[in-house]
Design a protein around this motif. Structure first.
Motif, PDB file in Angstrom:
ATOM      1  N   UNK A   1       1.114  -0.665   0.099  1.00 10.17           N
ATOM      2  CA  UNK A   1      -0.015   0.350  -0.381  1.00 10.17           C
ATOM      3  C   UNK A   1       0.918   1.164  -0.382  1.00 10.17           C
ATOM      4  N   UNK A   2       1.316   1.793  -1.412  1.00 10.31           N
ATOM      5  CA  UNK A   2       2.196   3.151  -0.864  1.00 10.31           C
ATOM      6  C   UNK A   2       2.090   4.123  -0.652  1.00 10.31           C
ATOM      7  N   UNK A   3       0.382   4.580  -0.392  1.00  6.93           N
ATOM      8  CA  UNK A   3      -0.176   5.578   0.028  1.00  6.93           C
ATOM      9  C   UNK A   3       0.409   5.413   1.555  1.00  6.93           C
ATOM     10  N   UNK A   4       0.353   4.622   1.974  1.00  5.54           N
ATOM     11  CA  UNK A   4       0.649   4.051   3.210  1.00  5.54           C
ATOM     12  C   UNK A   4       1.628   3.514   4.153  1.00  5.54           C
ATOM     13  N   UNK A   5       2.492   3.593   3.312  1.00  2.00           N
ATOM     14  CA  UNK A   5       3.942   3.782   3.614  1.00  2.00           C
ATOM     15  C   UNK A   5       5.021   5.072   4.504  1.00  2.00           C
ATOM     16  N   UNK A   6       5.452   5.121   5.504  1.00  2.00           N
ATOM     17  CA  UNK A   6       6.159   6.268   6.360  1.00  2.00           C
ATOM     18  C   UNK A   6       6.446   6.688   5.221  1.00  2.00           C
ATOM     19  N   UNK A   7       7.053   7.772   4.002  1.00  2.00           N
ATOM     20  CA  UNK A   7       7.985   7.864   3.814  1.00  2.00           C
ATOM     21  C   UNK A   7       8.376   9.455   3.317  1.00  2.00           C
ATOM     22  N   UNK A   8       8.751   9.848   3.515  1.00  5.84           N
ATOM     23  CA  UNK A   8       9.212  11.450   3.840  1.00  5.84           C
ATOM     24  C   UNK A   8       8.970  12.052   1.738  1.00  5.84           C
ATOM     25  N   UNK A   9       7.872  12.768   1.976  1.00  8.21           N
ATOM     26  CA  UNK A   9       7.506  13.281   0.903  1.00  8.21           C
ATOM     27  C   UNK A   9       8.944  14.437  -0.059  1.00  8.21           C
ATOM     28  N   UNK A  10       9.761  14.845   0.883  1.00  4.85           N
ATOM     29  CA  UNK A  10      10.521  15.638   0.084  1.00  4.85           C
ATOM     30  C   UNK A  10      11.581  15.072  -0.875  1.00  4.85           C
ATOM     31  N   UNK A  11      11.864  13.514  -0.608  1.00  3.50           N
ATOM     32  CA  UNK A  11      12.761  13.002  -0.645  1.00  3.50           C
ATOM     33  C   UNK A  11      11.827  12.224  -1.873  1.00  3.50           C
ATOM     34  N   UNK A  12      11.091  12.135  -1.665  1.00  2.00           N
ATOM     35  CA  UNK A  12       9.797  11.617  -3.009  1.00  2.00           C
ATOM     36  C   UNK A  12       9.670  12.093  -3.796  1.00  2.00           C
ATOM     37  N   UNK A  13       9.859  13.460  -4.282  1.00  2.00           N
ATOM     38  CA  UNK A  13       9.175  14.622  -5.007  1.00  2.00           C
ATOM     39  C   UNK A  13      11.337  14.543  -5.658  1.00  2.00           C
ATOM     40  N   UNK A  14      11.831  14.728  -4.911  1.00  2.00           N
ATOM     41  CA  UNK A  14      13.479  14.731  -5.659  1.00  2.00           C
ATOM     42  C   UNK A  14      13.669  14.026  -6.274  1.00  2.00           C
ATOM     43  N   UNK A  15      13.223  11.992  -5.779  1.00  2.00           N
ATOM     44  CA  UNK A  15      13.806  11.111  -6.784  1.00  2.00           C
ATOM     45  C   UNK A  15      12.635  11.130  -7.771  1.00  2.00           C
ATOM     46  N   UNK A  16      11.607  11.226  -8.227  1.00  2.00           N
ATOM     47  CA  UNK A  16      10.715  11.214  -8.408  1.00  2.00           C
ATOM     48  C   UNK A  16      10.777  12.553  -9.769  1.00  2.00           C
ATOM     49  N   UNK A  17      11.195  13.212  -9.192  1.00  2.00           N
ATOM     50  CA  UNK A  17      12.123  14.468 -11.193  1.00  2.00           C
ATOM     51  C   UNK A  17      13.546  14.118 -11.129  1.00  2.00           C
ATOM     52  N   UNK A  18      14.160  13.571 -10.578  1.00  2.00           N
ATOM     53  CA  UNK A  18      15.713  12.807 -10.980  1.00  2.00           C
ATOM     54  C   UNK A  18      15.088  11.400 -12.168  1.00  2.00           C
ATOM     55  N   UNK A  19      14.139  11.197 -11.592  1.00  2.00           N
ATOM     56  CA  UNK A  19      14.055   9.998 -12.426  1.00  2.00           C
ATOM     57  C   UNK A  19      13.084  10.127 -14.226  1.00  2.00           C
TER      58      UNK A  19
END
Length: 516
Positions: free
Chosen positions: A469-487
């Motif tokens: 359940x990706x919506x409920x994984x405890x992740x850092x939003x800023x890190x996700x945004x940065x990694x997604x943009x890099x990808x």
């Protein structure tokens, strides 16, 4: 027939003794070896518990004759017996079932021409393509152990057996599903290569059941087993088991990310199944010419050639360098019309008819000629998150449109060793990038480590991925945004970077619309 043709790995006496040294029984116990072979466990049991009553069952006359030198042995097929009523016990002590059941599957028996293969017990029959694609295949040792539990679990019972680790996992899952009175469970690693010369992940499974004990122990009411690296009892390296009806490979690690074990907002599917790599998978030479693996140039219409990534490519980060010849776009689509509509393709298919028509899997029977499987709208989606099914250290990859051999970029297809979550629509790139970034987070790694089965030939499955359940994984939003943009930048899709925060917000709200 070779010694191991029916999974008949006779146990070395030293291994049988080492395994039974981990089992505690009263002196007056009864010990049953249900597929006793030449009697290694009967001998070891006699040495460890001299006063115990020992009984073996063996279907092969030669083996039974040898085993009778050490204990009473019935020459019979144990799966035709009622183990609670048909065995000629002379005493009434606590019962232990020990041994080394056959390491063979029902499909192996069919290939060997055995027509009396056992039926799987206690499970629903699988319909349609799932059964034909192999999900209905099962391990004979699993059936034997489920038979033992079905017949004997209403009394205090010890089960201690050498099995493939995947069988231990399946049996523990069935014990939990049936609510059997498990009071203790242990799994000890066994070096199958050393003892049997077999490249198999194996273990010594030790279960104790007692109907008088009440509710079984475990995490949150789950059924758990201590795991030891070898044949010695010390501090367990981890605990495995069934928690809330689901199998977990590390119960304690799982507790940290348990909230994200639910339902994935992405639908995971395997790639194209064709069983004809020499005919349908092409390489592209330096001049941009598509060729078969044998080096023959191919003149197939471009619309029937698609960039291809295999599971190994995904795992090792290799770019798409192959093309897949695709005779169909929909499952079951007729192919006879290709002779007129795509003569280049048809000529190629006919030139490789011996391979394509000779595919042995039953799924191709009664289908249009040259059929493939694993087709749907998702197959041709422009953006995907993909992972190999064959590697336990799951490495997810963001896959966008790619050009192989010249021409415009096209959607990349996956083969059936890979799994994919596909994304279409105007926000597909951002949606896919966010999902990929979340799956690359430490929290996702923790959850996967707790769930992925160890020693399995295909540890990653669509069923397991559906639990993330990706919506409920405890992740850092800023890190996700940065990694997604890099990808996205690495894929040359910088124009989609602006949509990443909104895509993450939709994921948080569990409303991803681009997944197909």
């Amino acid at each position: 027939m070779a010694n191991n043709a029916l999974g008949d790995f006779q146990t070395p006496p030293a291994l049988a003794a080492a395994c039974l040294a981990l089992v505690d029984l009263p002196a007056h116990a009864r010990v049953l070896e249900p597929t006793c072979g030449t009697g290694a466990f009967l001998v070891a049991a006699g040495e460890r518990w001299p006063d115990a009553e020992r009984l073996g069952v063996e279907v092969q006359p030669g083996h039974a004759g040898i085993a009778r030198a050490h204990a009473r042995v019935l020459e019979d097929d144990v799966l035709t017996l009622r183990l609670d009523t048909d065995l000629p016990w002379r005493t009434a002590g606590p019962l232990a079932v020990v041994g080394n059941p056959p390491w063979v599957t029902s499909a192996d028996l069919t290939r060997l021409g055995v027509t009396t293969a056992p039926r799987r017990r206690g499970l629903k029959q699988l319909p349609g393509l799932d059964a034909l694609l192999g999900a209905s295949n099962f391990d004979v040792a699993e059936t034997l152990l489920l038979t033992v539990l079905e017949h004997l679990a209403e009394q205090p019972l010890t089960v201690a057996v050498l099995v493939k680790t995947q069988v231990a996992r399946a049996v523990l899952t069935e014990v939990a599903r049936a609510g059997l009175p498990l009071v203790a469970a242990e799994v000890f690693g066994v070096d199958a290569r050393r003892w049997f010369g077999a490249s198999v992940d194996a273990c010594w499974l030790h279960l104790r059941l007692d109907p008088s004990a009440g509710r079984p122990p475990g995490a949150a009411g789950g059924y758990v087993a201590d795991v030891h690296a070898g044949l010695h009892r010390g501090t367990p390296e981890r605990r495995v088991g069934v928690v809330d009806g689901r199998w977990v490979e590390d119960v304690d690690a799982y507790a940290r990310v348990r909230a994200a074990d639910g339902a994935s907002p992405c639908r995971w599917r395997s790639g194209v199944k064709h069983d004809a790599a020499s005919a349908l998978e092409l390489v592209v030479d330096g001049a941009g010419t598509a060729r078969t693996a044998a080096g023959q140039p191919v003149a197939v219409e471009p619309e029937h050639l698609h960039p291809l990534l295999k599971g190994g490519d995904l795992h090792h980060g290799r770019p798409a360098s192959r093309l897949l010849v695709l005779p169909q776009r929909r499952l079951g689509e007729e192919t006879a019309g290709l002779a007129d509509a795509a003569p280049g393709l048809w000529g190629h298919l006919e030139a490789h008819a011996a391979v394509l028509d000779g595919r042995r899997s039953r799924i191709y029977a009664g289908r249009p000629r040259f059929s493939v499987f694993g087709l749907g709208d998702y197959t041709f989606a422009p953006w995907k998150v993909a992972v190999s099914g064959l590697h336990r250290d799951a490495r997810f990859r963001l896959v966008g449109p790619t050009a192989v051999g010249g021409g415009a970029p096209r959607p990349v297809l996956l083969d059936d060793t890979a799994y994919q979550a596909a994304f279409s629509g105007p926000e597909a790139a951002a949606e896919a990038a966010v999902a990929w970034a979340v799956l690359g987070s430490p929290a996702a790694s923790d959850l996967l480590a707790a769930l992925l089965p160890r020693g399995a030939k295909r540890p990653v499955t669509a069923r397991l991925l559906a639990r993330l359940d990706l919506a409920r994984l405890p992740v850092d939003d800023a890190e996700v945004v940065a990694r997604a943009r890099a990808g996205l930048a690495q894929q040359g899709a910088e124009e989609a970077c602006g949509g990443v925060p909104a895509a993450l917000a939709r994921l948080r709200a569990d409303t991803t619309d681009a997944a197909v």
